[in-house]
Design an enzyme around this catalytic site. Structure first.
Site, PDB file in Angstrom:
ATOM      1  N   GLU A  20       0.893  -1.160   0.000  1.00 44.72           N
ATOM      2  CA  GLU A  20       0.000   0.000   0.000  1.00 44.72           C
ATOM      3  C   GLU A  20       0.924   1.201   0.000  1.00 44.72           C
ATOM      4  O   GLU A  20       1.558   1.503   1.002  1.00 44.72           O
ATOM      5  CB  GLU A  20      -0.915  -0.047   1.228  1.00 44.72           C
ATOM      6  CG  GLU A  20      -1.986   1.031   1.226  1.00 44.72           C
ATOM      7  CD  GLU A  20      -1.677   2.149   2.192  1.00 44.72           C
ATOM      8  OE1 GLU A  20      -1.215   3.224   1.714  1.00 44.72           O
ATOM      9  OE2 GLU A  20      -1.879   1.967   3.394  1.00 44.72           O
ATOM     10  N   CYS A  26      -1.948   8.601   3.655  1.00 44.88           N
ATOM     11  CA  CYS A  26      -1.877   7.969   2.343  1.00 44.88           C
ATOM     12  C   CYS A  26      -3.146   8.208   1.535  1.00 44.88           C
ATOM     13  O   CYS A  26      -3.158   8.036   0.318  1.00 44.88           O
ATOM     14  CB  CYS A  26      -1.619   6.474   2.492  1.00 44.88           C
ATOM     15  SG  CYS A  26      -2.790   5.628   3.574  1.00 44.88           S
TER      16      CYS A  26
END
Length: 671
Positions: free
Chosen positions: A256, A295
């Site tokens: 990720e 993120c």
């Protein structure tokens, strides 16, 4: 100065050779050190596989779910110590709620889903049995069982608690031990969280270990039973992913990584609408929460050409009210970046964006904290007037409070700009027009791990563009890493092996602990409704006497319920229907008669009927036919110390032993 320990093979190990210093994001002063080049990472892996793994696999999914719940409640009770430490990462109290409370909440969701959606067993059934033989003697079933290795979680600096717990929760629920390696810059917060969990005594030995510092050559010794997950930069992900041993052994690797998430203001969301105000609020929040070090933060802002100036003015007005400063101060709304190294990186990336866009808010050389030794920057908003010709705004991520407004001509153009990011974790669209939402979904969903739509109808309950929820998949294609985390039980399956098993109904029943039609039945015992939960076993069966269905039954039921559908009342119309030979009994009349045939009416262990699943009507029943019922214990699930859920397989057959209906009945039965 704080000594950040590792927890290896059941022992706390202090920093040693190779230790790195850690500075406060607020003051720039060294506050801790972490790392030890002599850490025996292979012994850690062996301890996880030989001690932690067997202990976890001996537990059922429900045992592990109860353990997760207890851990989460223990962390909640002691979270103040984590709050206190986290201020030095630059995080405000509001940021703590995202990281610490969010991580605890994620554990609680997995604990709940483990109890509600997984069996009180050690094998997870993935889908229904497949009949592979005509006579019903040969079946197939997909099962999931825990991998017999270790999950190594390599995490980013921005969420030292949530980033660990959102991976650890599904890992432990699957029955796999974890080795956690946090980013060094914020590892002191992760270490404190791990200490709380270890000291609770709730975890089996070897279930959780901690590497504060580097993992050495651990990846060089992993095999097909291990998992590696990573959160961080694309550069580091590529380096880890290309490890020769991971490739040779097909070790599961999930990344990720950074992505240029975007938000679109729908063409209907003009100034003055609730959607316009909502959009501005979401953008400002995503720019400043965790100082933009998320993120999922909004990096690109797509706005209809006619509303660019209005959006910039509105965002600037909200940013101007955002107080940047010491996160320990209650008046502060945005704290510092995690370190001065990160500050320098953000400023460098912002300068690259500025080659294609005009900075319309935020001057890092002239704001209240510009003289501080801490890692403070102001929120910075850019305007790219020609996003089609630009490249940096679609390629460069400044991992901080930096975002760029860009105009779009129409919805199709907005989708093109969204897709220029080449894969993101999340894109949001603020619109009250369902057609806009569908058009963007069809044009752009393939480029994003999550699409978040919000408007006046959902805004009171919506959790926000940047909030990954444990129920929903978190990840994304392309630049975002190509993997996924969370997503409820989907996340648990990442740490299990799906295996296709084939065999007789008895074999599949024994493996999956769920009765398969055709497996052995026991019908020589007292009526199952008279026996407590603990006495029931898979395959216990009750065969009812038969009951005739009359025309008077059909008409009485029709008039009593008001269901006078022509197939039950008009013979000629029913015969004209390709599904019916003439007037037929109501399906729900048959279910009512079935209950009358199998229910034991006296007070006993059966406490309640809680529903039925998978109902099918297979053959019409006419007046003059008869029906009988076979009731079989299909599955048993304890719910608490007083009662458990019994799933019964119910089959209705006619006078020719042909199946006319089938379903699964759910009851709660006392012990």
């Amino acid at each position: 100065m704080r000594q950040v320990h590792s927890f290896a093979a059941g022992t706390w190990v202090p920093p040693g050779s190779g230790a790195r210093s850690i500075s406060s994001a607020i003051t720039g002063d060294v506050i801790a050190e972490a790392g030890n080049d002599r850490l025996d990472v292979q012994a850690m892996r062996g301890y996880a596989r030989d001690v932690g793994g067997p202990a976890l696999r001996a537990m059922t999914f429900h045992d592990r779910a109860r353990m997760l719940k207890a851990l989460a409640l223990h962390l909640r009770e002691h979270r103040q110590v984590l709050y206190d430490l986290s201020f030095d990462t630059g995080a405000t109290q509001s940021d703590h709620l995202i990281d610490i409370d969010g991580g605890i909440g994620t554990m609680l969701v997995f604990a709940s889903k483990g109890r509600r959606e997984m069996p009180d067993a050690q094998v997870y059934l993935d889908g229904a049995p497949e009949q592979l033989g005509r006579a019903g003697h040969f079946f197939g079933q997909h099962i999931c069982t825990p991998l017999q290795g270790v999950a190594v979680h390599i995490n980013a600096f921005n969420f030292p608690v949530w980033g660990m717990l959102e991976k650890v929760a599904p890992t432990l629920l699957a029955g796999v031990p974890a080795i956690v390696k946090p980013a060094t810059a914020t590892s002191y917060v992760t270490e404190a969280c791990v200490r709380l969990m270890i000291d609770s005594g709730l975890l089996p030995d070897g279930a959780l270990q901690l590497v504060s510092g580097g993992i050495g050559d651990m990846l060089d010794h992993m095999d097909c039973q291990d998992v590696v997950t990573f959160t961080g930069s694309a550069h580091t992900a590529r380096k880890l992913r290309s490890n020769a041993n991971l490739l040779d052994n097909a070790v599961r690797f999930t990344a990720e990584q950074d992505s240029l998430n975007a938000s679109v203001l729908g063409p209907d969301a003009v100034p003055g609408t609730p959607e316009f105000d909502l959009f501005v609020k979401e953008v400002q929040r995503e720019m400043t929460a965790k100082a933009g070090q998320k993120c999922t933060a909004i990096r690109r802002i797509m706005v209809p050409e006619a509303h660019v100036d209005a959006v910039i003015d509105a965002i600037n007005a909200r940013l101007a009210k955002t107080t940047v400063g010491d996160p320990r101060d209650e008046a502060t709304r945005m704290g510092a970046l995690v370190s001065n190294t990160q500050k320098n990186d953000v400023l460098e990336k912002a300068a690259q964006i500025e080659t294609e866009a005009e900075r319309v808010f935020g001057n890092p050389d002239d704001f209240a904290m510009s003289g501080s030794k801490g890692a403070f920057v102001p929120p910075m908003l850019f305007h790219c007037a020609d996003p089609d010709a630009a490249q940096a705004v679609h390629d460069v991520e400044a991992f901080g409070p930096v975002s760029t407004v860009m105009p779009y001509r129409d919805v199709a153009h907005a989708a093109v700009l969204l897709n220029r990011g080449k894969g993101s974790l999340v894109a949001s669209v603020i619109t009250h027009d369902s057609d806009v939402a569908r058009e963007i979904s069809m044009a752009s969903a393939a480029f994003h791990g999550r699409l978040y739509f919000n408007n006046r109808d959902s805004m009171a309950e919506a959790t926000g563009h940047g909030a990954p929820l444990p129920h929903m998949v978190h990840g994304g294609p392309g630049r975002a890493g190509g993997g996924e985390e969370l997503g409820g039980i989907r996340a648990v399956k990442h740490y299990m092996q799906r295996t296709a098993i084939q065999g007789s109904p008895d074999i599949l029943t024994a493996i999956g602990q769920r009765w398969v039609p055709g497996a052995a039945e026991a019908s020589d015992k007292p009526h199952p409704f008279t026996r407590p939960f603990g006495d029931l076993v898979l395959g216990d069966t009750f065969n009812s006497p038969s009951r005739d269905v009359t025309l008077d039954d059909i008409e009485t039921f029709a008039h009593f319920t008001g269901d006078t559908f022509y197939a039950h009342m008009d013979d000629a119309a029913a015969k004209a229907n390709p599904f019916f030979p003439g007037r037929v009994a109501h399906g729900y009349l048959l279910l009512s008669f079935a209950a009358g045939l199998f229910v034991q009416p006296d007070p006993g262990p059966v406490l309640a009927n809680t529903g039925l699943d998978n109902l099918r009507f297979m053959k019409p029943v006419e007046a003059g036919d008869s029906i009988k019922v076979r009731l079989t214990v299909k599955a048993r699930t304890p719910r608490n110390d007083e009662y458990g859920e019994v799933r019964w397989h119910v089959t209705l057959t006619n006078q020719d032993d042909e199946a006319v209906a089938e379903y699964e009945l759910l009851t709660m039965n006392a012990y």
